[in-house]
Design a protein around this motif. Structure first.
Motif, PDB file in Angstrom:
ATOM      1  N   GLY A  88       0.830  -1.195   0.000  1.00  0.00           N
ATOM      2  CA  GLY A  88       0.000   0.000   0.000  1.00  0.00           C
ATOM      3  C   GLY A  88       0.860   1.239   0.000  1.00  0.00           C
ATOM      4  N   VAL A  89       0.269   2.354   0.362  1.00  0.00           N
ATOM      5  CA  VAL A  89       0.959   3.645   0.405  1.00  0.00           C
ATOM      6  C   VAL A  89       1.113   4.058   1.864  1.00  0.00           C
ATOM      7  N   GLY A  90       2.319   4.432   2.248  1.00  0.00           N
ATOM      8  CA  GLY A  90       2.571   4.756   3.646  1.00  0.00           C
ATOM      9  C   GLY A  90       2.482   3.555   4.555  1.00  0.00           C
ATOM     10  N   ASP A  91       2.671   2.365   4.000  1.00  0.00           N
ATOM     11  CA  ASP A  91       2.567   1.118   4.768  1.00  0.00           C
ATOM     12  C   ASP A  91       3.966   0.680   5.186  1.00  0.00           C
ATOM     13  N   LEU A  92       4.381   1.093   6.373  1.00  0.00           N
ATOM     14  CA  LEU A  92       5.707   0.745   6.884  1.00  0.00           C
ATOM     15  C   LEU A  92       5.600  -0.206   8.064  1.00  0.00           C
ATOM     16  N   VAL A  93       4.501  -0.956   8.114  1.00  0.00           N
ATOM     17  CA  VAL A  93       4.219  -1.833   9.250  1.00  0.00           C
ATOM     18  C   VAL A  93       5.360  -2.810   9.514  1.00  0.00           C
ATOM     19  N   GLY A 113      10.185  -7.456  -0.128  1.00  0.00           N
ATOM     20  CA  GLY A 113      10.369  -7.114  -1.536  1.00  0.00           C
ATOM     21  C   GLY A 113      10.523  -5.634  -1.757  1.00  0.00           C
ATOM     22  N   ARG A 114      10.676  -5.273  -3.021  1.00  0.00           N
ATOM     23  CA  ARG A 114      10.805  -3.879  -3.426  1.00  0.00           C
ATOM     24  C   ARG A 114       9.439  -3.343  -3.842  1.00  0.00           C
ATOM     25  N   GLY A 115       9.406  -2.043  -4.083  1.00  0.00           N
ATOM     26  CA  GLY A 115       8.161  -1.413  -4.491  1.00  0.00           C
ATOM     27  C   GLY A 115       7.649  -2.002  -5.797  1.00  0.00           C
ATOM     28  N   LEU A 116       6.326  -2.065  -5.910  1.00  0.00           N
ATOM     29  CA  LEU A 116       5.690  -2.593  -7.114  1.00  0.00           C
ATOM     30  C   LEU A 116       4.576  -1.632  -7.501  1.00  0.00           C
ATOM     31  N   GLY A 117       4.711  -0.991  -8.674  1.00  0.00           N
ATOM     32  CA  GLY A 117       3.712  -0.023  -9.103  1.00  0.00           C
ATOM     33  C   GLY A 117       3.664   1.155  -8.151  1.00  0.00           C
ATOM     34  N   HIS A 118       2.462   1.439  -7.621  1.00  0.00           N
ATOM     35  CA  HIS A 118       2.285   2.592  -6.743  1.00  0.00           C
ATOM     36  C   HIS A 118       2.611   2.280  -5.289  1.00  0.00           C
ATOM     37  N   THR A 119       2.893   1.009  -4.967  1.00  0.00           N
ATOM     38  CA  THR A 119       3.119   0.614  -3.580  1.00  0.00           C
ATOM     39  C   THR A 119       4.604   0.669  -3.234  1.00  0.00           C
ATOM     40  N   GLY A 120       4.899   1.086  -2.021  1.00  0.00           N
ATOM     41  CA  GLY A 120       6.284   1.149  -1.566  1.00  0.00           C
ATOM     42  C   GLY A 120       6.801  -0.212  -1.172  1.00  0.00           C
ATOM     43  N   LEU A 245      -1.570   4.716   5.052  1.00  0.00           N
ATOM     44  CA  LEU A 245      -1.596   4.216   6.420  1.00  0.00           C
ATOM     45  C   LEU A 245      -0.893   5.181   7.371  1.00  0.00           C
ATOM     46  N   ALA A 246       0.285   5.639   6.989  1.00  0.00           N
ATOM     47  CA  ALA A 246       0.965   6.698   7.734  1.00  0.00           C
ATOM     48  C   ALA A 246       0.609   8.034   7.093  1.00  0.00           C
ATOM     49  N   ASP A 247       0.975   9.145   7.741  1.00  0.00           N
ATOM     50  CA  ASP A 247       0.724  10.444   7.129  1.00  0.00           C
ATOM     51  C   ASP A 247       1.900  10.890   6.269  1.00  0.00           C
ATOM     52  N   CYS A 248       2.703   9.906   5.840  1.00  0.00           N
ATOM     53  CA  CYS A 248       3.824  10.176   4.943  1.00  0.00           C
ATOM     54  C   CYS A 248       3.964   9.006   3.980  1.00  0.00           C
ATOM     55  N   ALA A 249       4.660   9.254   2.869  1.00  0.00           N
ATOM     56  CA  ALA A 249       4.957   8.208   1.885  1.00  0.00           C
ATOM     57  C   ALA A 249       6.271   8.571   1.211  1.00  0.00           C
ATOM     58  N   GLY A 250       7.198   7.648   1.201  1.00  0.00           N
ATOM     59  CA  GLY A 250       8.541   7.903   0.693  1.00  0.00           C
ATOM     60  C   GLY A 250       9.529   7.188   1.580  1.00  0.00           C
ATOM     61  N   ASN A 251      10.641   6.794   1.043  1.00  0.00           N
ATOM     62  CA  ASN A 251      11.507   5.821   1.713  1.00  0.00           C
ATOM     63  C   ASN A 251      12.145   6.321   3.005  1.00  0.00           C
ATOM     64  N   LEU A 360       1.617   6.917  -6.904  1.00  0.00           N
ATOM     65  CA  LEU A 360       2.209   7.172  -8.220  1.00  0.00           C
ATOM     66  C   LEU A 360       2.956   8.492  -8.245  1.00  0.00           C
ATOM     67  N   ALA A 361       2.486   9.479  -7.470  1.00  0.00           N
ATOM     68  CA  ALA A 361       3.205  10.750  -7.387  1.00  0.00           C
ATOM     69  C   ALA A 361       4.577  10.560  -6.756  1.00  0.00           C
ATOM     70  N   VAL A 362       4.663   9.715  -5.739  1.00  0.00           N
ATOM     71  CA  VAL A 362       5.964   9.416  -5.130  1.00  0.00           C
ATOM     72  C   VAL A 362       6.891   8.770  -6.147  1.00  0.00           C
TER      73      VAL A 362
END
Length: 444
Positions: A88-93, A113-120, A245-251, A360-362
């Protein structure tokens, strides 16, 4: 039996037995079966489906196509377990749950794994940390699992090698969406890690991998049934991905967020609550905790004492990262050179988010891959993302962009603004975080 005969049987809608599927998967793994035959197999499964016992046999054949890890010789004093998400997006669980559960007495050999499509991707996030080695030797991996209780690494060439080739061919033959192939791919890799207990997080919503709630439910039921039948206690939480899930997205931003949660600074957040729900499930299903109250006490103690954060630090240092990352994260995690906010062009209550568009913006900012060989910029992403149900006035920020340049930020700003839908009313409550929990006894 000749491979052609096995393909003919599946083409004609017949059931393949364990011996036939093992022959096909071993041939894929050792290269004796070519891409044309792999494609024919994948298409036959896509068109005809698989019976449950057949899907179990396929999963076991993928699991057994390479090394299956054994832990008996390490004399671990707790169960071997893991968690996996459909992404998902912002999913750092995973960054938080692994060390948190390890601090409660579990042993977590997490192959991610690594990011796939829009998911981190968890590995992309960890590679934000200077020196972190996602491909250590087996000896290092096993030592860290024993000593720190957790090690998060990438898939090695020896684990489920049939899946790597099969997935690559599925990707170019329009057969990715086959449910038995999806489940066998997920579980084959995970079960090769020698797990006793697995808890899956299947996402539902606008940022989810599965396109509809019904499809997500079908995937969840198949994972529970096939995982349990393959010998690993498996349960699934269906969790919401109608907003990040989090209020951020990006590595690098997500590594910082994980450290905040492990310090106990992010209680009462969506990220905290979903991570906690998954951790409770894994502690109870594995037998570490006797009930919800016992699991809650263990998790609270591990977080409040700093033990969960200490396990994360030991893992990072053991895999080549800095020993003082938790104390000096901004010294090691680079920040993007340009930051700006996207503002609401009207007032209202945030009623919907196109979560996929945020992911996708990320990617467009450089935080993900358009092509397999792309280099990731770990600095970029989004932060301070507004939440569903939040009241926003005209001109107030909807999110903050972290970019390499003003021009790159400008290129995504309008699409990001359009991803947030404002409403004049606040009557619609945000969807629940946990849509359902499925265990073997819950299956139809």
């Amino acid at each position: 039996m000749m491979i052609q005969e096995i393909l003919r049987r599946k083409r004609d809608g017949q059931t393949l037995d364990h011996t036939m599927l093992r022959l096909v998967m071993n041939g894929i793994a050792d290269g004796s079966i070519g891409d044309a035959q792999i494609g024919a197999f994948a298409m036959a499964v896509y068109l005809n489906g698989m019976r449950r016992e057949e899907a179990v046999a396929l999963t076991e054949a993928i699991r057994d196509s390479g090394q299956v890890m054994r832990w008996d010789d390490l004399d671990l004093d707790g169960p071997v377990l893991d968690k996996h998400s459909t992404g998902g997006v912002g999913d750092l669980v995973s960054l938080v749950l692994g060390p948190w559960v390890a601090a409660c007495g579990g042993f977590v050999p997490m192959v991610s794994g690594r990011g796939l499509g829009h998911t981190g991707g968890t590995l992309d996030k960890l590679e934000s940390i200077p020196g972190y080695d996602v491909a250590p030797s087996d000896a290092t991996f096993r030592r860290l699992v024993k000593e720190a209780g957790v090690a998060i690494i990438g898939q090695t060439g020896s684990l489920a090698p049939a899946d790597k080739r099969l997935y690559a061919v599925r990707d170019v033959t329009a057969t990715v969406e086959s449910l038995p192939l999806i489940v066998a791919s997920i579980l084959g890799k995970k079960l090769a890690c020698g797990l006793e207990t697995l808890v899956m997080d299947v996402k539902v919503g606008s940022g989810a991998f599965m396109p509809t709630p019904q499809a997500a439910r079908e995937l969840a039921e198949a994972i529970v049934a096939i995982g349990c039948d393959a010998g690993t206690k498996t349960s699934v939480l269906l969790t919401d991905m109608n907003q990040p899930l989090a209020d951020c997205a990006g590595n690098a931003l997500e590594i910082l967020e994980a450290l905040r949660l492990l310090r106990g600074e992010k209680g009462e957040s969506r990220l905290h609550d979903v991570t906690r729900a998954l951790a409770l499930e894994i502690l109870i299903q594995s037998g570490i905790a006797s009930d919800i109250a016992d699991a809650t006490r263990r998790l609270d103690r591990a977080l409040d004492s700093g033990e969960a954060l200490e396990r994360f630090s030991r893992m990072v240092h053991g895999l080549g990262g800095p020993g003082d990352l938790a104390e000096r994260p901004h010294h090691y995690l680079e920040a993007a050179p340009y930051e700006t906010e996207i503002a609401a062009d009207a007032s209202g209550t945030l009623g919907a988010i196109d979560t996929r568009a945020l992911g996708l913006a990320v990617v467009e900012l450089g935080g993900g891959r358009r092509n397999a060989g792309d280099t990731i910029d770990h600095r970029v992403g989004l932060s301070r993302i507004a939440a569903l149900g939040q009241r926003v006035e005209r001109g107030q920020p909807l999110a903050r962009i972290h970019a390499r340049s003003e021009s790159e930020a400008s290129a995504v700003s309008e699409r990001l603004r359009a991803a947030f839908s404002l409403s004049d009313t606040s009557s619609d409550a945000p969807p629940p975080l946990i849509h359902a929990t499925l265990r073997r006894e819950d299956l139809p």
